[in-house]
Scaffold this motif. Structure first.
Motif, PDB file in Angstrom:
ATOM      1  N   ALA A   1       1.396  -0.967  -0.268  1.00 24.57           N
ATOM      2  CA  ALA A   1       0.483   0.286  -0.402  1.00 24.57           C
ATOM      3  C   ALA A   1       1.025   1.247   0.378  1.00 24.57           C
ATOM      4  O   ALA A   1       0.217   2.357  -1.192  1.00 24.57           O
ATOM      5  CB  ALA A   1      -1.562   0.423   1.141  1.00 24.57           C
ATOM      6  N   HIS A   2       1.979   1.178   0.891  1.00 23.07           N
ATOM      7  CA  HIS A   2       3.148   2.051   0.643  1.00 23.07           C
ATOM      8  C   HIS A   2       3.609   2.730  -0.173  1.00 23.07           C
ATOM      9  O   HIS A   2       4.101   3.901  -1.226  1.00 23.07           O
ATOM     10  CB  HIS A   2       3.769   2.040   1.983  1.00 23.07           C
TER      11      HIS A   2
ATOM     12  N   TYR B   1       2.023   1.713  -3.435  1.00 26.15           N
ATOM     13  CA  TYR B   1       1.498   1.966  -4.640  1.00 26.15           C
ATOM     14  C   TYR B   1       1.362   3.405  -4.174  1.00 26.15           C
ATOM     15  O   TYR B   1       1.024   4.362  -4.891  1.00 26.15           O
ATOM     16  CB  TYR B   1       0.134   1.276  -4.321  1.00 26.15           C
ATOM     17  N   THR B   2       1.121   3.807  -2.669  1.00 26.90           N
ATOM     18  CA  THR B   2       0.923   5.277  -2.973  1.00 26.90           C
ATOM     19  C   THR B   2       1.896   6.330  -3.216  1.00 26.90           C
ATOM     20  O   THR B   2       1.585   7.812  -3.723  1.00 26.90           O
ATOM     21  CB  THR B   2       0.463   5.636  -1.545  1.00 26.90           C
TER      22      THR B   2
ATOM     23  N   LEU C   1      -3.792   1.313 -10.997  1.00 26.11           N
ATOM     24  CA  LEU C   1      -2.308   1.161  -9.528  1.00 26.11           C
ATOM     25  C   LEU C   1      -3.589   2.088  -8.408  1.00 26.11           C
ATOM     26  O   LEU C   1      -3.495   1.113  -7.606  1.00 26.11           O
ATOM     27  CB  LEU C   1      -1.355   1.835  -9.843  1.00 26.11           C
ATOM     28  N   ARG C   2      -4.530   2.588  -9.099  1.00 22.89           N
ATOM     29  CA  ARG C   2      -5.637   3.242  -8.134  1.00 22.89           C
ATOM     30  C   ARG C   2      -6.285   2.238  -7.441  1.00 22.89           C
ATOM     31  O   ARG C   2      -7.077   2.305  -6.512  1.00 22.89           O
ATOM     32  CB  ARG C   2      -6.220   4.282  -8.386  1.00 22.89           C
TER      33      ARG C   2
ATOM     34  N   LEU D   1      -4.642   0.050  -5.439  1.00 24.10           N
ATOM     35  CA  LEU D   1      -4.283   0.663  -4.198  1.00 24.10           C
ATOM     36  C   LEU D   1      -5.397   0.489  -3.766  1.00 24.10           C
ATOM     37  O   LEU D   1      -5.851  -0.287  -1.982  1.00 24.10           O
ATOM     38  CB  LEU D   1      -3.808   2.456  -4.226  1.00 24.10           C
TER      39      LEU D   1
ATOM     40  N   VAL E   1      -5.895  -3.174  -2.084  1.00 18.32           N
ATOM     41  CA  VAL E   1      -5.141  -3.532  -1.171  1.00 18.32           C
ATOM     42  C   VAL E   1      -4.900  -3.037   0.346  1.00 18.32           C
ATOM     43  O   VAL E   1      -5.623  -3.966   1.632  1.00 18.32           O
ATOM     44  CB  VAL E   1      -3.242  -3.066  -1.373  1.00 18.32           C
ATOM     45  N   ARG E   2      -6.392  -1.713   0.155  1.00 19.79           N
ATOM     46  CA  ARG E   2      -6.671  -1.551   1.257  1.00 19.79           C
ATOM     47  C   ARG E   2      -7.992  -2.100   2.131  1.00 19.79           C
ATOM     48  O   ARG E   2      -8.375  -1.948   3.116  1.00 19.79           O
ATOM     49  CB  ARG E   2      -7.177  -0.137   1.508  1.00 19.79           C
TER      50      ARG E   2
ATOM     51  N   LEU F   1      -6.446   9.176  -3.817  1.00 15.82           N
ATOM     52  CA  LEU F   1      -5.684   7.886  -2.558  1.00 15.82           C
ATOM     53  C   LEU F   1      -5.495   8.038  -1.408  1.00 15.82           C
ATOM     54  O   LEU F   1      -6.895   8.847  -0.889  1.00 15.82           O
ATOM     55  CB  LEU F   1      -3.959   8.918  -2.673  1.00 15.82           C
ATOM     56  N   THR F   2      -5.232   6.795  -0.976  1.00 16.57           N
ATOM     57  CA  THR F   2      -6.024   6.335   0.595  1.00 16.57           C
ATOM     58  C   THR F   2      -4.808   6.465   1.281  1.00 16.57           C
ATOM     59  O   THR F   2      -4.141   6.237   1.546  1.00 16.57           O
ATOM     60  CB  THR F   2      -6.612   5.037   1.044  1.00 16.57           C
TER      61      THR F   2
END
Length: 397
Positions: free
Chosen positions: A201-202, A204-205, A226-227, A230, A233-234, A393-394
């Motif tokens: 996650a980190h 991808y962000t 990719l978004r 993400l 994953v979250r 973005l998360t």
């Protein structure tokens, strides 16, 4: 269907009844989405549907398990409570049925193991000799059912006590020891999954942020995909957090039960050992307490099996996700990019205030100036709503 209808790009008006051509469009959009084997968002939806339809809380699982157990025992109970034996042979037949009921309800050892059957029979005879059958058959149905339950608990307690004194206990596993090891293993598995989740996650962000700063930085990577990945994953992380919380609750429950079980067993030893005669009013409640605690250990085993299965099944969605962005590809793309953890981001922004005048179209609510702030439903799992809505973005809120 929900995802397709709510996507503004598909031009569906949710306030109007769909016409035939809209229905056809909807079907086509859905089929296209379902057949996209490289869609991170479809994988996320599948994962959500899997979790929603398979996950259950502790209370729901145990209620269901006890209901299934009662259904399984119902024919045996009916046979016993409906019987009105008159001759010794019929009495003996009902008594054997009671032995069978006690064996099945305790789930301690196989009913086909002759040693187990002998142990159960001896324990039952010590608290319910065959001579008491006449009194038993004169009871009404409800009282018979209650007595059957009490007898099953007493026999279970006696067998557990005998196992402790090394005078029996065949077919009885050391559940506290098995549970301790199994919980540790389950917790480690979920923990490892979470650590991998956080790392990805980190990454991808950080990649998405670098792409927003320089769109030509990486042409072979789709920011949209990719978004989506993400968010997937979250979502996986959120489910693992639920499972970890359940595993921790199990560990705490087992620890408490271990203490109670040991104390009850010691009390029973002190009451029963080296005495010619024992007052049943003293020992019977202790046998029943042991039985109830053992049932709780069995419940925890069931919960743990369920947790392990769900964790293993979720793994398949994670694997599909990681195939889209392999580790080697990520490593080369991340060269020169600073990857920050959620904790680092929170530390960096700690104490920074939002300047409301910078945002023309958003309303900001602050804890100190909003009535009943603590009762508001905070959405997006604690991630910043602005970061999701504006940047996709998360980021931790």
């Amino acid at each position: 269907v929900k995802a397709v209808v709510l996507d503004p790009r598909n031009d569906f008006n949710v306030d109007q009844i769909l016409e035939e051509k809209d229905v056809q469009n909807l079907i086509q959009f859905c089929v296209t989405r379902l057949l996209d084997t490289r869609s991170p968002s479809l994988t996320t939806i599948k994962m959500q549907v899997y979790f929603d339809t398979n996950y259950a809380s502790r209370a729901e699982l145990l209620n269901e398990q006890h209901r299934v157990m009662e259904e399984r025992l119902a024919p045996v109970v009916r046979h016993i409570t409906n019987s009105h034996p008159h001759v010794p042979e019929e009495m003996e037949n009902v008594y054997r049925k009671i032995i069978n009921y006690v064996l099945l309800s305790s789930d301690l050892g196989s009913p086909t193991d002759i040693e187990v059957v002998r142990e159960v029979t001896a324990a039952l005879q010590s608290v319910f000799p065959r001579s008491e059958m006449i009194t038993f058959i004169s009871l009404n149905r409800k009282n018979k059912e209650q007595q059957l339950k009490n007898l099953a608990m007493l026999v279970t307690g006696i067998r557990l006590y005998n196992k402790e004194c090394r005078k029996g206990g065949r077919g009885i596993d050391n559940l506290p020891a098995i549970l301790k090891e199994a919980i540790l293993s389950a917790t480690q598995t979920v923990d490892e999954g979470l650590n991998t989740c956080h790392t990805v996650a980190h990454q991808y962000t950080a990649l998405l942020e670098s792409l927003q700063e320089d769109q030509h930085r990486c042409t072979q990577l789709s920011p949209f995909k990719l978004r989506e990945a993400l968010f997937g994953v979250r979502q996986y992380e959120a489910f693992l957090c639920i499972l970890l919380s359940d595993a921790i609750t199990s560990a705490q429950e087992v620890e408490k039960m271990n203490v109670q079980f040991t104390a009850t067993m010691e009390q029973l030893k002190n009451t029963a050992q080296n005495k010619d005669s024992v007052d049943t009013r003293e020992v019977f409640p202790l046998f029943i307490a042991l039985s109830n605690l053992w049932t709780s250990f069995q419940d925890e085993m069931l919960l743990l099996r369920f947790l392990t299965n769900i964790t293993n099944d979720l793994q398949q969605f994670w694997e599909i996700q990681s195939q889209l962005f392999p580790e080697e590809a990520l490593t080369s793309l991340l060269e020169g990019v600073t990857v920050k953890s959620d904790e680092e981001r929170i530390r960096e922004t700690m104490g920074t205030r939002v300047n409301v005048s910078d945002f023309k179209n958003q309303e900001w609510l602050f804890p100190e100036t909003t009535d009943n702030f603590d009762q508001l439903l905070i959405q997006y799992h604690g991630f910043c709503a602005h970061a999701i809505g504006v940047r996709g973005l998360t980021l931790p809120g």
